[in-house]
Scaffold this motif. Sequence first.
Motif, PDB file in Angstrom:
ATOM      1  N   UNK A  94     -19.487 -34.533   5.718  1.00  0.00           N
ATOM      2  CA  UNK A  94     -19.906 -35.911   5.464  1.00  0.00           C
ATOM      3  C   UNK A  94     -21.366 -36.003   5.064  1.00  0.00           C
ATOM      4  N   UNK A  95     -22.191 -35.122   5.616  1.00  0.00           N
ATOM      5  CA  UNK A  95     -23.620 -35.262   5.385  1.00  0.00           C
ATOM      6  C   UNK A  95     -24.045 -34.655   4.054  1.00  0.00           C
ATOM      7  N   UNK A  96     -23.354 -33.610   3.611  1.00  0.00           N
ATOM      8  CA  UNK A  96     -23.796 -32.892   2.424  1.00  0.00           C
ATOM      9  C   UNK A  96     -23.796 -33.768   1.184  1.00  0.00           C
ATOM     10  N   UNK A  97     -22.732 -34.534   0.917  1.00  0.00           N
ATOM     11  CA  UNK A  97     -22.841 -35.423  -0.257  1.00  0.00           C
ATOM     12  C   UNK A  97     -23.944 -36.456  -0.121  1.00  0.00           C
ATOM     13  N   UNK A  98     -24.215 -36.904   1.107  1.00  0.00           N
ATOM     14  CA  UNK A  98     -25.278 -37.881   1.284  1.00  0.00           C
ATOM     15  C   UNK A  98     -26.652 -37.292   0.982  1.00  0.00           C
ATOM     16  N   UNK A 131     -29.279 -33.423  -3.617  1.00  0.00           N
ATOM     17  CA  UNK A 131     -30.030 -32.217  -3.968  1.00  0.00           C
ATOM     18  C   UNK A 131     -30.859 -31.688  -2.807  1.00  0.00           C
ATOM     19  N   UNK A 132     -30.962 -32.477  -1.720  1.00  0.00           N
ATOM     20  CA  UNK A 132     -31.638 -31.976  -0.524  1.00  0.00           C
ATOM     21  C   UNK A 132     -30.704 -31.212   0.389  1.00  0.00           C
ATOM     22  N   UNK A 133     -29.469 -30.992  -0.058  1.00  0.00           N
ATOM     23  CA  UNK A 133     -28.478 -30.333   0.789  1.00  0.00           C
ATOM     24  C   UNK A 133     -28.639 -28.811   0.754  1.00  0.00           C
ATOM     25  N   UNK A 173     -16.707 -26.121   0.634  1.00  0.00           N
ATOM     26  CA  UNK A 173     -18.074 -26.245   0.145  1.00  0.00           C
ATOM     27  C   UNK A 173     -18.306 -25.202  -0.924  1.00  0.00           C
ATOM     28  N   UNK A 174     -19.201 -25.535  -1.853  1.00  0.00           N
ATOM     29  CA  UNK A 174     -19.674 -24.558  -2.821  1.00  0.00           C
ATOM     30  C   UNK A 174     -21.184 -24.594  -2.828  1.00  0.00           C
ATOM     31  N   UNK A 175     -21.767 -23.447  -3.144  1.00  0.00           N
ATOM     32  CA  UNK A 175     -23.216 -23.376  -3.117  1.00  0.00           C
ATOM     33  C   UNK A 175     -23.730 -23.050  -4.500  1.00  0.00           C
ATOM     34  N   UNK A 176     -24.710 -23.832  -4.958  1.00  0.00           N
ATOM     35  CA  UNK A 176     -25.355 -23.545  -6.241  1.00  0.00           C
ATOM     36  C   UNK A 176     -26.148 -22.245  -6.075  1.00  0.00           C
ATOM     37  N   UNK A 177     -25.792 -21.206  -6.856  1.00  0.00           N
ATOM     38  CA  UNK A 177     -26.468 -19.917  -6.654  1.00  0.00           C
ATOM     39  C   UNK A 177     -27.952 -19.959  -6.967  1.00  0.00           C
ATOM     40  N   UNK A 210     -28.375 -25.386  -3.039  1.00  0.00           N
ATOM     41  CA  UNK A 210     -27.781 -26.603  -2.489  1.00  0.00           C
ATOM     42  C   UNK A 210     -26.267 -26.449  -2.355  1.00  0.00           C
ATOM     43  N   UNK A 211     -25.726 -27.098  -1.321  1.00  0.00           N
ATOM     44  CA  UNK A 211     -24.294 -27.116  -1.113  1.00  0.00           C
ATOM     45  C   UNK A 211     -23.716 -28.405  -1.681  1.00  0.00           C
ATOM     46  N   UNK A 212     -22.500 -28.285  -2.213  1.00  0.00           N
ATOM     47  CA  UNK A 212     -21.747 -29.468  -2.634  1.00  0.00           C
ATOM     48  C   UNK A 212     -20.313 -29.319  -2.115  1.00  0.00           C
TER      49      UNK A 212
END
Lengths: 258, 258
Positions: B28-32, B35-37, B66-70, B74-76
């Motif tokens: 729930x928190x990650x989309x909120x 880019x600070x995730x 979840x996926x992480x931008x390499x 950041x996680x999305x």
Amino acid sequence: MKEKAVPSSAQGPVQGSAAVVKGLQLLQIIPELGEAATVKGIQQHLGWPRPTLYRLLNTLEREGFLERNPLGGEYVLGRQFIHLARRSLRAGSLQERVRGALRRIGCETGETVHLGVPSGMHMTYIDKVESAETVRMASYIGMAVPMHSTSVGKAYLAALDESERERYLEQLDWEPVTARTIVDAARFRRELRETRRRGYAIDDEENEAGIICFGLAVTEVDGRVAGAISVSVPRYRFDDGKAERIVAIARAELDSLG
Amino acid sequence: MKEKAVPSSAQGPVQGSAAVVKGLQLLQIIPELGEAATVKGIQQHLGWPRPTLYRLLNTLEREGFLERNPLGGEYVLGRQFIHLARRSLRAGSLQERVRGALRRIGCETGETVHLGVPSGMHMTYIDKVESAETVRMASYIGMAVPMHSTSVGKAYLAALDESERERYLEQLDWEPVTARTIVDAARFRRELRETRRRGYAIDDEENEAGIICFGLAVTEVDGRVAGAISVSVPRYRFDDGKAERIVAIARAELDSLG
DNA sequence: ATACTTATGTCCATATTATGAACACAAACA
DNA sequence: TGTTTGTGTTCATAATATGGACATAAGTAT
């Protein structure tokens, strides 16, 4: 237990994950079971001991991720999940949000328009509006193009904050695509500064001979840079003043997105 | 730790839930955070010790939620979540689109209205507007009902193209639900032809003694048959002319959906 | 009405694991 | 170059998740 909860990947067990993995399995299996998603139905499907199943179901229910029909006892995904899903899918349709603007830009300029998003060290075209002219671009949706030689790439990079941009610049593969491609990082940084100054990117036959493109960055509703669009013109159709007209049309349409 | 993971409800801690609750909090928190995730951003927000956070992030990532931008870290929300969300919202969005019409039909007719969608060889009620009368239907959202004995089932089947309809008819369980249920396939085909001719389905005490229902198919925006609605009337409240009025009201509301 | 079967739901001793302070290393910055 | 900040892991142990056993409720057959 019949079915051990382990991560789906082959990377070996991870501490602190078994209950979370089980919880996620429930979230995935319950919609599939539909009306059979009672305690009995889920237990038959997963083979877990009842206390284990009850504990997880109750936890997910308390958190609002599951709801239970008080009459028949079936579980369904709860409003907390639905709420999260709606918000995440809403943000996921950049292409849908921008599609109308792409169409209008294509109409008003008479040229081919692309929408590209970053994918690794490239931009990938996720939408395209074809020109009605006989000479057309060979590009296609799903196509990955370099960042340093395209206007979508330059527009995107120019719009990023400096630290993020520098991370890309350090890893880009400075291959020449045409004789006019910028392959020197310092010169490319100056090009991006110039892009920011003028407010749009230019690919002056740097990605494909005979094709000039103009690019503008596209942002998410929350302001983050999401990608860029480009308007492509064959050089033989290009004349003075056309660049300003194309860019004015594109900017107006992008600004109207909100 | 700063923020103890406990269920949101006041029912006291539940065994086996702390890690699951934490996992759901991350989703729930990650989309909120957007880019600070990053690990740092999430940790600052939640105040968890880093090993705890890493373990949960890695678990959710391995399960595809979840996926992480390499590049930036950041996680999305991952494709497993997106996939689950799309499937679960598909049925939900029909309900939203039709909800207003259901309410108006209920208001104008004074009777109970259901929205049903196909689920396997049954129709499942996904929405219901209760009558204000004292005698009410025992049905509920999530309830599966037979196709051959209900007006939502008949309306739905009648609206399908022939090959799809025949697939259903070959597999239906022709159990009598009441003494008036049609259990002969040939007779049922004639009933569906009659349904198409008149433009609405009738359940004349075939599913529940003493209850008459009128059904009309509901389509998606792209024209595909998505389900059906039914308006239910206890026989004692039924009089000549009421059927036509109910159907006219229902048809007008459904037509106004587009 | 009764006996039996099936389904729902909980207890709690203990096996197992989730925890988090401490540590290691990398990257960024002055 | 030194310091600060961020990323990532280890592992002793505190805490908890597990699941066999049990209790109760509901459904079914006689």
